[in-house]
Design an enzyme around this catalytic site. Sequence first.
Site, PDB file in Angstrom:
ATOM      1  N   ASP A  64      -9.276  14.146  42.049  1.00  0.00           N
ATOM      2  CA  ASP A  64      -9.984  12.987  41.641  1.00  0.00           C
ATOM      3  C   ASP A  64      -9.334  11.590  41.966  1.00  0.00           C
ATOM      4  OD1 ASP A  64      -8.348  13.041  39.750  1.00  0.00           O
ATOM      5  OD2 ASP A  64      -9.649  12.719  37.969  1.00  0.00           O
ATOM      6  N   TYR A  66      -7.832   7.814  42.214  1.00  0.00           N
ATOM      7  CA  TYR A  66      -6.854   7.044  41.124  1.00  0.00           C
ATOM      8  C   TYR A  66      -7.454   6.558  40.028  1.00  0.00           C
ATOM      9  CZ  TYR A  66      -3.546   7.582  45.242  1.00  0.00           C
ATOM     10  OH  TYR A  66      -2.619   8.098  46.057  1.00  0.00           O
ATOM     11  N   PHE A  77      -5.775   9.760  48.214  1.00  0.00           N
ATOM     12  CA  PHE A  77      -4.536   9.405  48.621  1.00  0.00           C
ATOM     13  C   PHE A  77      -4.325   7.775  48.872  1.00  0.00           C
ATOM     14  CE2 PHE A  77      -4.323  14.057  49.138  1.00  0.00           C
ATOM     15  CZ  PHE A  77      -3.368  14.249  48.147  1.00  0.00           C
ATOM     16  N   HIS A 187       1.496  20.389  46.558  1.00  0.00           N
ATOM     17  CA  HIS A 187       0.922  18.923  46.526  1.00  0.00           C
ATOM     18  C   HIS A 187       2.359  17.949  46.532  1.00  0.00           C
ATOM     19  CE1 HIS A 187      -1.070  15.505  44.766  1.00  0.00           C
ATOM     20  NE2 HIS A 187      -2.106  16.074  44.858  1.00  0.00           N
TER      21      HIS A 187
END
Length: 225
Positions: A64, A66, A77, A187
């Site tokens: 989801d 920031y 990102f 990740h």
Amino acid sequence: MNELKQGWKSRLDDEFKKDYYLKLEDFINHEYENEEIFPTRENLFTALNLTDISEVKVVILGQDPYHDVNQAHGLSFSVPQSQKKIPPSLKNIYKELESDCNCYIPNNGNLTKWANQGVLLLNTVLTVRAHKPASHKGKGWEKFTDRIIEELNKEDRPIVFLLWGNPAKEKLKMLNNSKHLVLCAAHPSPLSAYRGFFGCKHFSKTNEFLINNKLSPIDWQIENV
């Protein structure tokens, strides 16, 4: 909420009429009216509008957005150029790019350059309440973004899917088109980057695959501002 470029619009038009999406739309409208929500409404579909379906060469799945001020702007990102603090996961992406492709680490986290080259920077959940990570999880966005992944899987041309972390790897079962390349790794979060993200060489492997399929490689270098 369905202001999309024509390519995506033609593929997703029926999705906007489904019961789950109408409920999601009501929920999101209420949230925008009563809470601080990221990204702003006008940036909700930035990923799709910067990279229409016919232009997609690479997909990078996030979770989801920031959840702090001046961070989310509709691309997984990525943060706006005006945001001087680069988030930890993106710092690790830059470290891997430095090691893998000899890119220098830039002074900003705006990945719009990638989107403009055909990298779909898609979060599986498209909104979040300020300072409350995963607050819009399970409200319906996952069904919507699964449909996007299904449409991309149908494309009769090579696409690279980069699946980082377990939530992204859950999409593996949807990706069964032999024309595509699917790469999985840990990740890039500081909690897991050392467990298989660093050294994965996904960026050079992506470009090798694109070149082998007579497609232009991605210029991964984000420049300093």
